[in-house]
Design a protein around this motif. Structure first.
Motif, mmCIF file in Angstrom:
data_model
loop_
_atom_site.group_PDB
_atom_site.id
_atom_site.type_symbol
_atom_site.label_atom_id
_atom_site.label_comp_id
_atom_site.label_asym_id
_atom_site.label_seq_id
_atom_site.Cartn_x
_atom_site.Cartn_y
_atom_site.Cartn_z
ATOM 1 N N ARG A 378 0.836 -1.209 0.000
ATOM 2 C CA ARG A 378 0.000 0.000 0.000
ATOM 3 C C ARG A 378 0.868 1.256 0.000
ATOM 4 O O ARG A 378 0.574 2.229 -0.703
ATOM 5 C CB ARG A 378 -0.924 -0.025 1.221
ATOM 6 N N LEU A 379 1.946 1.246 0.789
ATOM 7 C CA LEU A 379 2.814 2.412 0.862
ATOM 8 C C LEU A 379 3.656 2.558 -0.396
ATOM 9 O O LEU A 379 3.910 3.679 -0.862
ATOM 10 C CB LEU A 379 3.730 2.308 2.087
ATOM 11 N N SER A 380 4.118 1.435 -0.953
ATOM 12 C CA SER A 380 4.990 1.511 -2.126
ATOM 13 C C SER A 380 4.276 2.102 -3.332
ATOM 14 O O SER A 380 4.916 2.682 -4.214
ATOM 15 C CB SER A 380 5.529 0.120 -2.474
ATOM 16 N N ALA A 381 2.961 1.973 -3.379
ATOM 17 C CA ALA A 381 2.220 2.573 -4.484
ATOM 18 C C ALA A 381 2.354 4.096 -4.494
ATOM 19 O O ALA A 381 2.171 4.734 -5.530
ATOM 20 C CB ALA A 381 0.743 2.181 -4.401
ATOM 21 N N PHE A 382 2.704 4.682 -3.333
ATOM 22 C CA PHE A 382 2.896 6.135 -3.226
ATOM 23 C C PHE A 382 4.365 6.487 -3.011
ATOM 24 O O PHE A 382 4.685 7.583 -2.577
ATOM 25 C CB PHE A 382 2.057 6.691 -2.065
ATOM 26 N N ASP A 383 5.247 5.517 -3.296
ATOM 27 C CA ASP A 383 6.682 5.714 -3.093
ATOM 28 C C ASP A 383 7.002 5.876 -1.622
ATOM 29 O O ASP A 383 7.986 6.534 -1.251
ATOM 30 C CB ASP A 383 7.188 6.927 -3.881
ATOM 31 N N GLY A 384 6.194 5.247 -0.772
ATOM 32 C CA GLY A 384 6.447 5.272 0.659
ATOM 33 C C GLY A 384 7.338 4.120 1.092
ATOM 34 O O GLY A 384 7.761 3.285 0.291
ATOM 35 N N SER A 385 7.619 4.069 2.377
ATOM 36 C CA SER A 385 8.522 3.037 2.897
ATOM 37 C C SER A 385 8.014 2.518 4.231
ATOM 38 O O SER A 385 7.289 3.210 4.956
ATOM 39 C CB SER A 385 9.944 3.598 3.064
ATOM 40 N N LEU A 386 8.414 1.293 4.526
ATOM 41 C CA LEU A 386 8.081 0.648 5.799
ATOM 42 C C LEU A 386 9.356 0.076 6.387
ATOM 43 O O LEU A 386 10.097 -0.642 5.709
ATOM 44 C CB LEU A 386 7.052 -0.465 5.591
ATOM 45 N N ARG A 387 9.615 0.381 7.649
ATOM 46 C CA ARG A 387 10.763 -0.181 8.371
ATOM 47 C C ARG A 387 10.231 -0.910 9.600
ATOM 48 O O ARG A 387 9.462 -0.343 10.381
ATOM 49 C CB ARG A 387 11.734 0.924 8.773
ATOM 50 N N GLY A 394 10.293 -8.944 21.618
ATOM 51 C CA GLY A 394 9.724 -7.608 21.558
ATOM 52 C C GLY A 394 10.701 -6.540 22.024
ATOM 53 O O GLY A 394 11.828 -6.829 22.430
ATOM 54 N N PRO A 395 10.257 -5.293 21.973
ATOM 55 C CA PRO A 395 8.989 -4.819 21.397
ATOM 56 C C PRO A 395 9.063 -4.728 19.874
ATOM 57 O O PRO A 395 10.104 -5.021 19.285
ATOM 58 C CB PRO A 395 8.840 -3.427 22.017
ATOM 59 N N THR A 396 7.961 -4.315 19.273
ATOM 60 C CA THR A 396 7.890 -4.165 17.825
ATOM 61 C C THR A 396 7.665 -2.700 17.473
ATOM 62 O O THR A 396 6.824 -2.033 18.079
ATOM 63 C CB THR A 396 6.751 -5.016 17.236
ATOM 64 N N LEU A 397 8.419 -2.216 16.506
ATOM 65 C CA LEU A 397 8.291 -0.839 16.044
ATOM 66 C C LEU A 397 8.139 -0.836 14.541
ATOM 67 O O LEU A 397 8.967 -1.395 13.815
ATOM 68 C CB LEU A 397 9.537 -0.029 16.434
ATOM 69 N N LEU A 398 7.070 -0.239 14.079
ATOM 70 C CA LEU A 398 6.819 -0.056 12.645
ATOM 71 C C LEU A 398 6.956 1.431 12.340
ATOM 72 O O LEU A 398 6.279 2.258 12.957
ATOM 73 C CB LEU A 398 5.436 -0.533 12.251
ATOM 74 N N GLU A 399 7.863 1.766 11.433
ATOM 75 C CA GLU A 399 8.049 3.148 11.010
ATOM 76 C C GLU A 399 7.653 3.260 9.543
ATOM 77 O O GLU A 399 8.244 2.603 8.675
ATOM 78 C CB GLU A 399 9.506 3.572 11.198
ATOM 79 N N MET A 400 6.669 4.083 9.263
ATOM 80 C CA MET A 400 6.162 4.263 7.912
ATOM 81 C C MET A 400 6.325 5.716 7.491
ATOM 82 O O MET A 400 6.098 6.630 8.302
ATOM 83 C CB MET A 400 4.675 3.868 7.837
ATOM 84 N N GLU A 401 6.731 5.906 6.252
ATOM 85 C CA GLU A 401 6.843 7.247 5.683
ATOM 86 C C GLU A 401 6.086 7.287 4.373
ATOM 87 O O GLU A 401 6.215 6.365 3.553
ATOM 88 C CB GLU A 401 8.308 7.641 5.470
ATOM 89 N N LEU A 402 5.324 8.343 4.178
ATOM 90 C CA LEU A 402 4.479 8.468 2.997
ATOM 91 C C LEU A 402 4.623 9.886 2.450
ATOM 92 O O LEU A 402 4.334 10.855 3.160
ATOM 93 C CB LEU A 402 3.027 8.195 3.380
ATOM 94 N N PRO A 403 5.121 10.042 1.234
ATOM 95 C CA PRO A 403 5.242 11.395 0.664
ATOM 96 C C PRO A 403 3.874 12.063 0.577
ATOM 97 O O PRO A 403 2.871 11.435 0.194
ATOM 98 C CB PRO A 403 5.816 11.143 -0.735
ATOM 99 N N CYS A 404 3.839 13.332 0.953
ATOM 100 C CA CYS A 404 2.551 14.040 0.931
ATOM 101 C C CYS A 404 2.745 15.482 0.519
ATOM 102 O O CYS A 404 1.979 16.359 0.953
ATOM 103 C CB CYS A 404 1.891 13.968 2.316
ATOM 104 N N ALA A 405 3.785 15.758 -0.270
ATOM 105 C CA ALA A 405 4.025 17.141 -0.696
ATOM 106 C C ALA A 405 2.841 17.647 -1.494
ATOM 107 O O ALA A 405 2.259 16.941 -2.310
ATOM 108 C CB ALA A 405 5.303 17.221 -1.534
ATOM 109 N N SER A 406 2.471 18.855 -1.230
ATOM 110 C CA SER A 406 1.318 19.449 -1.926
ATOM 111 C C SER A 406 1.712 20.739 -2.598
ATOM 112 O O SER A 406 2.728 21.336 -2.291
ATOM 113 C CB SER A 406 0.175 19.693 -0.940
#
Length: 406
Positions: A378-387, A394-406
């Motif tokens: 889902r993120l890659s469709a917007f050139d985003g990333s998941l780490r 544990g613990p578990t950490l999900l870091e997501m980045e999604l470009p949103c420049a307007s």
């Protein structure tokens, strides 16, 4: 002390560069021997393969040292196809050009500063060396041989040694820059290679987005068929039977109409749930932050929110961020065994950053299961990333980045 540690660190980096340079003559000889060996006995292919493997390994070490991305084309097919790819890959020949340059720059990068430092030490300690060794021996320091054990000359060498030390002090960083420049010029991907890699990435993400869209349509069709459609069929049957018996048995007709009304309410609730799964109304009306807040209200788990997003984003970006967050929260609830989840949503200007942290058992891996893979697609469709950082226990950490420049 810090400056001394820094200079020693630079010397260690230069020593590693010299070690990287040492295999260059052997690899160049293998490259040179592969052509006549192939013509003579067909052994050139094996020599060429060894030379390529060695040069890529050595160049890979230098790329990691200077933080340069790998430029190689992926190897696919059988041995002949792989060999053809290697031969046609410009990075193979750029490695070949880099080897002699690194041999010269790498060895010089260690020999020159070490020689300067040793010379500076001898010059600055020349008077002490003359006092300790007043008579010639079989292992006289070079400065004593240069000066002929002359007292005034040994003292003149002290400021000379200080000057040499200053040169050595500043020269090391320039030698490091020379190796870094050489690696950046020859070992990093070319503009054409970066463009080709970008096209491959876009093709892959587009295919993944199309597959995800098709899967979502199949899910909606299945939910409609198994849920609301089935209830509406039963509703129609109840209304038909009620119409047939309403004159003869009003009580039965009344009961059937009651059941029909209940079924209509259930079908309406399922349709609302389906619409909410496609695009929640609160997301369209009030934005991403409000939608995430509404998402956690019905959660059975303790969820802490850190929402720092005041503006509205493009509707597709908001939808992608919302459903990625929802999937991450669902995974934490169903699989992690966590007691507490923390969700942060931060507006970073040209990107929106989402972190989901839980105190569960860990061990999450995008290569296992479909939840994290779905988020990634889902993120890659917007050139985003998941780490994903999820050690066992544990613990578990999900870091997501999604470009949103307007």
């Amino acid at each position: 002390m810090k400056r001394i540690r820094d200079r020693l660190g630079e010397l260690r980096w230069l020593a590693e560069g010299a070690a990287v340079a040492l295999p260059a003559p052997v690899l160049l000889a293998l490259f040179a021997a592969s052509v006549p060996a192939s013509l003579a006995a067909g052994l050139g292919v094996a020599l060429f393969a060894v030379a390529v493997w060695g040069s890529r390994a050595v160049a890979g070490v230098q790329r990691r040292r200077v933080a340069v991305a790998s430029p190689y084309r992926p190897l696919t097919g059988g041995p002949v196809g792989r060999l053809r790819t290697v031969v046609r890959d410009p990075a193979t020949w750029r490695d070949l050009l880099w080897l002699p340059g690194q041999f010269v720059v790498g060895l010089a990068g260690l020999i020159v500063p070490v020689t300067l430092w040793l010379g500076a030490v001898q010059c600055m300690t020349a008077p002490a060396l003359k006092a300790l060794l007043p008579e010639p021996t079989g292992f006289d320091p070079a400065v004593l041989e240069w000066t002929g054990r002359s007292g005034p000359l040994t003292w003149i060498l002290v400021p000379v040694g200080l000057g040499v030390a200053v040169v050595a002090y500043h020269l090391q960083r320039h030698l490091i820059r020379a190796q870094t420049w050489l690696a950046a010029a020859l070992l990093r991907p070319t503009a054409a290679a970066r463009l080709a890699a970008r096209v491959d990435t876009l093709s892959t993400t587009r295919a993944a987005a199309v597959d995800a869209s098709a899967a979502e349509l199949r899910r909606i069709e299945r939910d409609l068929h198994d849920g609301a459609q089935a209830r509406l069929v039963v509703l129609a049957m109840h209304l038909g039977v009620a119409e047939d018996v309403i004159d003869d048995d009003p009580a039965v007709a009344k009961a059937l109409l009651t059941e029909a009304r209940t079924g209509a309410g259930a079908a309406l609730a399922e349709l609302r749930g389906l619409v909410r799964g496609i695009h929640p109304p609160v997301l369209a009306d009030r934005g991403l932050a409000a939608a995430v807040h509404a998402l956690v209200l019905g959660s059975a788990m303790t969820v802490e929110l850190d929402l720092r997003l005041e503006r509205r984003l493009a509707a597709p970006v908001e939808a992608a961020a919302y459903f990625a967050t929802a999937e991450a929260l669902s995974n934490a609830i169903r699989h992690s065994g966590a007691k507490r989840v923390r969700i942060a949503l931060v507006d970073a200007g040209d990107t929106v950053r989402i972190t989901v942290h839980d105190d569960g058992r860990g061990g999450a891996d995008p290569s296992h299961g479909t939840g994290l893979l779905g988020i990634q697609r889902r993120l890659s469709a917007f050139d985003g990333s998941l780490r994903v950082v999820s050690p066992a226990g544990g613990p578990t950490l999900l870091e997501m980045e999604l470009p949103c420049a307007s």
